[in-house]
Scaffold this motif. Structure first.
Motif, PDB file in Angstrom:
ATOM      1  N   LYS A   1     -23.641   1.812  15.500  1.00 25.07           N
ATOM      2  CA  LYS A   1     -22.200   1.960  15.334  1.00 25.07           C
ATOM      3  C   LYS A   1     -21.849   3.105  14.395  1.00 25.07           C
ATOM      4  O   LYS A   1     -20.745   3.661  14.467  1.00 25.07           O
ATOM      5  N   ARG A   2     -22.776   3.455  13.512  1.00 24.98           N
ATOM      6  CA  ARG A   2     -22.520   4.528  12.538  1.00 24.98           C
ATOM      7  C   ARG A   2     -22.846   5.908  13.085  1.00 24.98           C
ATOM      8  O   ARG A   2     -22.356   6.918  12.577  1.00 24.98           O
ATOM      9  N   THR A   3     -23.659   5.980  14.129  1.00 27.48           N
ATOM     10  CA  THR A   3     -24.156   7.256  14.632  1.00 27.48           C
ATOM     11  C   THR A   3     -23.020   8.130  15.157  1.00 27.48           C
ATOM     12  O   THR A   3     -22.175   7.674  15.919  1.00 27.48           O
ATOM     13  N   ILE A   4     -23.028   9.403  14.746  1.00 31.58           N
ATOM     14  CA  ILE A   4     -22.162  10.396  15.363  1.00 31.58           C
ATOM     15  C   ILE A   4     -22.921  10.979  16.543  1.00 31.58           C
ATOM     16  O   ILE A   4     -24.048  11.455  16.398  1.00 31.58           O
ATOM     17  N   VAL A   5     -22.329  10.913  17.722  1.00 37.85           N
ATOM     18  CA  VAL A   5     -22.959  11.415  18.939  1.00 37.85           C
ATOM     19  C   VAL A   5     -22.277  12.719  19.339  1.00 37.85           C
ATOM     20  O   VAL A   5     -21.052  12.778  19.466  1.00 37.85           O
ATOM     21  N   ILE A   6     -23.087  13.769  19.524  1.00 41.47           N
ATOM     22  CA  ILE A   6     -22.568  15.064  19.948  1.00 41.47           C
ATOM     23  C   ILE A   6     -22.882  15.241  21.431  1.00 41.47           C
ATOM     24  O   ILE A   6     -24.052  15.312  21.817  1.00 41.47           O
ATOM     25  N   PRO A   7     -21.847  15.300  22.288  1.00 42.59           N
ATOM     26  CA  PRO A   7     -22.083  15.523  23.714  1.00 42.59           C
ATOM     27  C   PRO A   7     -22.277  17.003  24.006  1.00 42.59           C
ATOM     28  O   PRO A   7     -21.898  17.864  23.199  1.00 42.59           O
ATOM     29  N   GLY A   8     -22.819  17.302  25.182  1.00 42.12           N
ATOM     30  CA  GLY A   8     -22.941  18.696  25.573  1.00 42.12           C
ATOM     31  C   GLY A   8     -21.598  19.326  25.861  1.00 42.12           C
ATOM     32  O   GLY A   8     -21.359  20.492  25.546  1.00 42.12           O
ATOM     33  N   HIS A   9     -20.681  18.562  26.462  1.00 45.72           N
ATOM     34  CA  HIS A   9     -19.349  19.045  26.810  1.00 45.72           C
ATOM     35  C   HIS A   9     -18.339  17.944  26.562  1.00 45.72           C
ATOM     36  O   HIS A   9     -18.684  16.775  26.470  1.00 45.72           O
ATOM     37  N   GLY A  10     -17.090  18.332  26.485  1.00 42.07           N
ATOM     38  CA  GLY A  10     -16.035  17.387  26.207  1.00 42.07           C
ATOM     39  C   GLY A  10     -15.761  17.299  24.718  1.00 42.07           C
ATOM     40  O   GLY A  10     -16.290  18.074  23.919  1.00 42.07           O
ATOM     41  N   THR A  11     -14.926  16.355  24.320  1.00 46.47           N
ATOM     42  CA  THR A  11     -14.586  16.183  22.907  1.00 46.47           C
ATOM     43  C   THR A  11     -15.868  16.106  22.090  1.00 46.47           C
ATOM     44  O   THR A  11     -16.718  15.241  22.335  1.00 46.47           O
ATOM     45  N   PRO A  12     -16.051  17.013  21.108  1.00 45.59           N
ATOM     46  CA  PRO A  12     -17.389  17.214  20.535  1.00 45.59           C
ATOM     47  C   PRO A  12     -17.879  16.146  19.574  1.00 45.59           C
ATOM     48  O   PRO A  12     -19.075  16.089  19.299  1.00 45.59           O
ATOM     49  N   VAL A  13     -16.986  15.320  19.040  1.00 48.18           N
ATOM     50  CA  VAL A  13     -17.407  14.281  18.096  1.00 48.18           C
ATOM     51  C   VAL A  13     -17.192  12.923  18.773  1.00 48.18           C
ATOM     52  O   VAL A  13     -16.061  12.530  19.051  1.00 48.18           O
TER      53      VAL A  13
END
Length: 325
Positions: free
Chosen positions: A249-261
């Motif tokens: 639940k704490r992890t910040i996930v960075i996607p390749g595309h789309g909203t970055p946070v």
């Protein structure tokens, strides 16, 4: 003038993805090319993306643990700062070089010493050569090395990529996983197996609890799957399951595309969307429905309002899924 049906099909299959690759932030600002606009111009889509990258502002998102995101040049770029020098995850598009440097230097004046490619695609590795010239050693999966060393055709972009200059080719390559210790951080690099391509890796900033998952995750938009170089809908789902297992639940996930946070909850919604559409399309295909009949049945309808509002259209996403079930 009415467009011939076969030309419309070509646009839906070929005109979508490099439009997305120009910058994840275009989605929020309305700056993405439509397929019709792109094909109305007498240049390749790759050239159009480079043109857009040359003038698009780079947005900086500061996270934690000296990790930030640079948004606006192809895929979302992560930057880790510190005494060992700046570490980039993905390189964006070369035409953004000056803006990327300006944004990165606003974080620190440390030299650029390391670059990690999440996969081989143009919108994530086009900047490899200039970052190498700045002093970055390039780390990537062995399949990224293979693809950048040879001519690659992406059918859905109707484009042949020529071999990269040697300066752009990763020299630090691995097969399954690798750990780097830089700037007081532990970076865990893990290979998914075939997913978006056959070269995708994740980068986990362990102490900061930040996970960059590259193009296995497109936040808020239907994803592209590159069957030309080993991708599949099943592989995308498997990769997303691996991402969920690695996130809390704490992890910040960075996607390749789309909203970055992003976060685990949003990632879980993405997984649920992929699974539901995969199952819907597979059922239609098992009934003997043609691809056009499957599209007409609207197997993505429950998800289109959220995920299907940009240039990867519901119709095209059905085509991609149908190919892999």
């Amino acid at each position: 003038m009415t467009m011939p049906a076969n030309h419309q099909s070509m646009l839906s299959r070929r005109g979508f993805c490099l439009c997305c690759a120009a910058a994840a932030g275009f989605a929020a600002t309305g700056g993405w090319f439509s397929p019709a606009t792109a094909y109305a111009k007498a240049r390749s889509i790759v050239d159009l993306i480079r043109d857009e990258a040359a003038k698009t502002k780079i947005k900086v998102h500061k996270l934690r643990g000296n990790v930030s995101i640079l948004e606006g040049s192809g895929g979302n770029i992560a930057v880790l700062t510190g005494g060992d020098g700046k570490v980039f995850v993905d390189a964006g598009i070369t035409a953004s070089r000056l803006r990327i440097l300006e944004a990165a230097n606003s974080l620190s004046r440390d030299p650029i010493t390391h670059l990690i490619n999440t996969h081989w695609h143009f919108d994530h590795a086009d900047g490899n050569a200039w970052l190498n010239a700045e002093g970055a050693e390039i780390t990537a999966h062995e399949n990224t090395h293979k693809h950048l060393m040879s001519t690659q055709r992406v059918e859905d972009w109707d484009f042949n990529f020529t071999p990269s200059a040697l300066a752009a080719v990763p020299t630090d390559i691995f097969d399954t996983d690798k750990t780097l210790k830089l700037n007081g951080s532990t970076l865990q690099l893990r290979y998914y197996g075939p997913a978006h391509t056959d070269s995708d890796i994740s980068v986990n900033f362990s102490e900061a609890d930040i996970l960059h998952v590259g193009d296995t995750y497109w936040n808020g938009i239907y994803p592209f799957i590159d069957y030309s170089t080993g991708g599949s809908i099943g592989g995308m789902i498997k990769a997303t399951e691996a991402n969920l297992a690695a996130a809390t639940k704490r992890t910040i996930v960075i996607p390749g595309h789309g909203t970055p946070v992003s976060n685990r909850e949003e990632l879980s919604s993405y997984r649920d969307m992929l699974v539901a559409i995969r199952d819907n399309v597979a059922k239609l295909k098992s009934q003997g429905r043609s691809i056009e009949e499957a599209i007409s049945a609207r197997p993505t309808a429950a998800f289109d309002a959220k995920w299907g509002q940009f240039v990867i259209t519901p119709e095209f996403f059905v085509r991609l899924v149908y190919q892999g079930v």
